[in-house]
Design a protein around this motif. Structure first.
Motif, PDB file in Angstrom:
ATOM      1  N   LEU A  35       0.828  -1.213   0.000  1.00 45.65           N
ATOM      2  CA  LEU A  35       0.000   0.000   0.000  1.00 45.65           C
ATOM      3  C   LEU A  35       0.863   1.264   0.000  1.00 45.65           C
ATOM      4  O   LEU A  35       0.508   2.255  -0.629  1.00 45.65           O
ATOM      5  CB  LEU A  35      -0.954  -0.003   1.189  1.00 45.65           C
ATOM      6  CG  LEU A  35      -2.109  -1.002   1.090  1.00 45.65           C
ATOM      7  CD1 LEU A  35      -2.900  -1.045   2.388  1.00 45.65           C
ATOM      8  CD2 LEU A  35      -3.021  -0.666  -0.087  1.00 45.65           C
ATOM      9  N   ALA A  36       1.985   1.225   0.691  1.00 50.97           N
ATOM     10  CA  ALA A  36       2.879   2.382   0.727  1.00 50.97           C
ATOM     11  C   ALA A  36       3.480   2.658  -0.655  1.00 50.97           C
ATOM     12  O   ALA A  36       3.743   3.807  -1.006  1.00 50.97           O
ATOM     13  CB  ALA A  36       3.990   2.168   1.742  1.00 50.97           C
ATOM     14  N   LEU A  37       3.666   1.594  -1.440  1.00 44.71           N
ATOM     15  CA  LEU A  37       4.240   1.727  -2.778  1.00 44.71           C
ATOM     16  C   LEU A  37       3.165   1.773  -3.865  1.00 44.71           C
ATOM     17  O   LEU A  37       3.484   1.731  -5.056  1.00 44.71           O
ATOM     18  CB  LEU A  37       5.177   0.543  -3.054  1.00 44.71           C
ATOM     19  CG  LEU A  37       6.406   0.432  -2.158  1.00 44.71           C
ATOM     20  CD1 LEU A  37       7.072  -0.912  -2.340  1.00 44.71           C
ATOM     21  CD2 LEU A  37       7.374   1.566  -2.463  1.00 44.71           C
ATOM     22  N   ARG A  38       1.921   1.864  -3.450  1.00 42.58           N
ATOM     23  CA  ARG A  38       0.776   1.760  -4.356  1.00 42.58           C
ATOM     24  C   ARG A  38       0.898   2.648  -5.593  1.00 42.58           C
ATOM     25  O   ARG A  38       0.735   2.194  -6.720  1.00 42.58           O
ATOM     26  CB  ARG A  38      -0.504   2.066  -3.590  1.00 42.58           C
ATOM     27  CG  ARG A  38      -1.731   2.197  -4.433  1.00 42.58           C
ATOM     28  CD  ARG A  38      -2.969   2.512  -3.635  1.00 42.58           C
ATOM     29  NE  ARG A  38      -2.713   3.275  -2.442  1.00 42.58           N
ATOM     30  CZ  ARG A  38      -3.435   3.224  -1.336  1.00 42.58           C
ATOM     31  NH1 ARG A  38      -4.485   2.454  -1.284  1.00 42.58           N
ATOM     32  NH2 ARG A  38      -3.134   3.949  -0.298  1.00 42.58           N
ATOM     33  N   SER A  39       1.169   3.934  -5.409  1.00 48.46           N
ATOM     34  CA  SER A  39       1.197   4.845  -6.562  1.00 48.46           C
ATOM     35  C   SER A  39       2.355   4.506  -7.500  1.00 48.46           C
ATOM     36  O   SER A  39       2.198   4.565  -8.722  1.00 48.46           O
ATOM     37  CB  SER A  39       1.264   6.299  -6.102  1.00 48.46           C
ATOM     38  OG  SER A  39       2.440   6.531  -5.371  1.00 48.46           O
ATOM     39  N   ASP A  40       3.515   4.153  -6.946  1.00 49.25           N
ATOM     40  CA  ASP A  40       4.657   3.791  -7.792  1.00 49.25           C
ATOM     41  C   ASP A  40       4.378   2.503  -8.564  1.00 49.25           C
ATOM     42  O   ASP A  40       4.708   2.399  -9.748  1.00 49.25           O
ATOM     43  CB  ASP A  40       5.920   3.617  -6.944  1.00 49.25           C
ATOM     44  CG  ASP A  40       6.414   4.925  -6.369  1.00 49.25           C
ATOM     45  OD1 ASP A  40       6.111   5.988  -6.957  1.00 49.25           O
ATOM     46  OD2 ASP A  40       7.098   4.894  -5.328  1.00 49.25           O
ATOM     47  N   ILE A  41       3.790   1.523  -7.886  1.00 50.88           N
ATOM     48  CA  ILE A  41       3.474   0.251  -8.535  1.00 50.88           C
ATOM     49  C   ILE A  41       2.447   0.464  -9.637  1.00 50.88           C
ATOM     50  O   ILE A  41       2.598  -0.041 -10.754  1.00 50.88           O
ATOM     51  CB  ILE A  41       2.971  -0.783  -7.506  1.00 50.88           C
ATOM     52  CG1 ILE A  41       4.093  -1.147  -6.525  1.00 50.88           C
ATOM     53  CG2 ILE A  41       2.442  -2.037  -8.202  1.00 50.88           C
ATOM     54  CD1 ILE A  41       3.624  -1.966  -5.331  1.00 50.88           C
ATOM     55  N   GLN A  42       1.410   1.238  -9.349  1.00 53.78           N
ATOM     56  CA  GLN A  42       0.371   1.508 -10.342  1.00 53.78           C
ATOM     57  C   GLN A  42       0.944   2.228 -11.554  1.00 53.78           C
ATOM     58  O   GLN A  42       0.616   1.906 -12.692  1.00 53.78           O
ATOM     59  CB  GLN A  42      -0.770   2.322  -9.721  1.00 53.78           C
ATOM     60  CG  GLN A  42      -1.967   2.468 -10.635  1.00 53.78           C
ATOM     61  CD  GLN A  42      -2.646   1.136 -10.910  1.00 53.78           C
ATOM     62  OE1 GLN A  42      -3.064   0.452  -9.994  1.00 53.78           O
ATOM     63  NE2 GLN A  42      -2.744   0.768 -12.165  1.00 53.78           N
ATOM     64  N   GLN A  43       1.830   3.192 -11.320  1.00 59.40           N
ATOM     65  CA  GLN A  43       2.449   3.920 -12.432  1.00 59.40           C
ATOM     66  C   GLN A  43       3.296   2.980 -13.284  1.00 59.40           C
ATOM     67  O   GLN A  43       3.262   3.043 -14.510  1.00 59.40           O
ATOM     68  CB  GLN A  43       3.305   5.078 -11.911  1.00 59.40           C
ATOM     69  CG  GLN A  43       3.910   5.922 -13.017  1.00 59.40           C
ATOM     70  CD  GLN A  43       2.854   6.561 -13.909  1.00 59.40           C
ATOM     71  OE1 GLN A  43       1.919   7.187 -13.424  1.00 59.40           O
ATOM     72  NE2 GLN A  43       2.999   6.394 -15.211  1.00 59.40           N
ATOM     73  N   ALA A  44       4.039   2.098 -12.644  1.00 55.97           N
ATOM     74  CA  ALA A  44       4.874   1.151 -13.392  1.00 55.97           C
ATOM     75  C   ALA A  44       4.011   0.199 -14.221  1.00 55.97           C
ATOM     76  O   ALA A  44       4.348  -0.119 -15.366  1.00 55.97           O
ATOM     77  CB  ALA A  44       5.767   0.370 -12.429  1.00 55.97           C
ATOM     78  N   ILE A  45       2.882  -0.242 -13.663  1.00 56.06           N
ATOM     79  CA  ILE A  45       1.955  -1.098 -14.411  1.00 56.06           C
ATOM     80  C   ILE A  45       1.395  -0.332 -15.601  1.00 56.06           C
ATOM     81  O   ILE A  45       1.343  -0.854 -16.720  1.00 56.06           O
ATOM     82  CB  ILE A  45       0.825  -1.619 -13.494  1.00 56.06           C
ATOM     83  CG1 ILE A  45       1.387  -2.635 -12.500  1.00 56.06           C
ATOM     84  CG2 ILE A  45      -0.298  -2.244 -14.310  1.00 56.06           C
ATOM     85  CD1 ILE A  45       0.416  -3.044 -11.407  1.00 56.06           C
ATOM     86  N   ASN A  46       0.998   0.920 -15.378  1.00 58.25           N
ATOM     87  CA  ASN A  46       0.477   1.755 -16.465  1.00 58.25           C
ATOM     88  C   ASN A  46       1.528   1.994 -17.552  1.00 58.25           C
ATOM     89  O   ASN A  46       1.192   2.149 -18.719  1.00 58.25           O
ATOM     90  CB  ASN A  46      -0.033   3.093 -15.931  1.00 58.25           C
ATOM     91  CG  ASN A  46      -1.248   2.940 -15.044  1.00 58.25           C
ATOM     92  OD1 ASN A  46      -1.920   1.908 -15.050  1.00 58.25           O
ATOM     93  ND2 ASN A  46      -1.527   3.968 -14.265  1.00 58.25           N
ATOM     94  N   ASP A  47       2.808   2.013 -17.146  1.00 59.71           N
ATOM     95  CA  ASP A  47       3.902   2.202 -18.099  1.00 59.71           C
ATOM     96  C   ASP A  47       4.238   0.917 -18.855  1.00 59.71           C
ATOM     97  O   ASP A  47       5.117   0.919 -19.712  1.00 59.71           O
ATOM     98  CB  ASP A  47       5.156   2.718 -17.386  1.00 59.71           C
ATOM     99  CG  ASP A  47       4.995   4.156 -16.896  1.00 59.71           C
ATOM    100  OD1 ASP A  47       4.073   4.852 -17.375  1.00 59.71           O
ATOM    101  OD2 ASP A  47       5.785   4.567 -16.015  1.00 59.71           O
ATOM    102  N   GLY A  48       3.567  -0.183 -18.487  1.00 59.94           N
ATOM    103  CA  GLY A  48       3.750  -1.434 -19.223  1.00 59.94           C
ATOM    104  C   GLY A  48       4.693  -2.438 -18.591  1.00 59.94           C
ATOM    105  O   GLY A  48       5.007  -3.459 -19.202  1.00 59.94           O
TER     106      GLY A  48
END
Length: 120
Positions: A35-48
């Motif tokens: 959860l603490a890394l949520r935004s970074d993980i989501q951005q990386a997923i969105n980046d492919g």
């Protein structure tokens, strides 16, 4: 050769010291790390990037210390909205209940004596 103080301690003493110094890790703290890394993980997923590539990076950086399977499970549930029960087919142990056929045929019955007209 100089012996360290650890070598002079008994195994029980070394185990007790290791237990005192070891960081307490629980499933809740693992979930909190994701959860603490949520935004970074989501951005990386969105980046492919794949979940595996993301895990390897955050694991190597020391942000997560748990297994890839647990990380993938948290990402699927918390970030991607995939529930573990979705897509699973619930089966009834007794099978589907169906009405018997209207023509009275209930299934296959084997006749060991062949009828010659059926063989032609």
């Amino acid at each position: 050769m100089d012996m360290s103080s650890d070598a002079m301690k008994s195994l029980s003493e070394r185990i007790a010291e290791r237990a005192r110094n070891k960081e307490v890790v629980s499933p809740r703290s693992n979930r909190a790390a994701v959860l603490a890394l949520r935004s970074d993980i989501q951005q990386a997923i969105n980046d492919g990037w794949s979940v595996l590539a993301i895990y390897q990076t955050v694991h190597d950086e020391g942000h997560v210390t748990f297994s890839y399977q647990a990380f993938r499970r948290y990402v699927n549930r918390l970030l991607l909205g995939k529930d573990k029960d979705k897509g699973r087919r619930v089966s009834n142990s007794h099978g589907p209940k169906t009405a018997p056929p209207a023509d009275g045929v209930r299934g296959f019955s084997f006749n060991p004596h062949a009828d010659k007209k059926d063989l032609l």
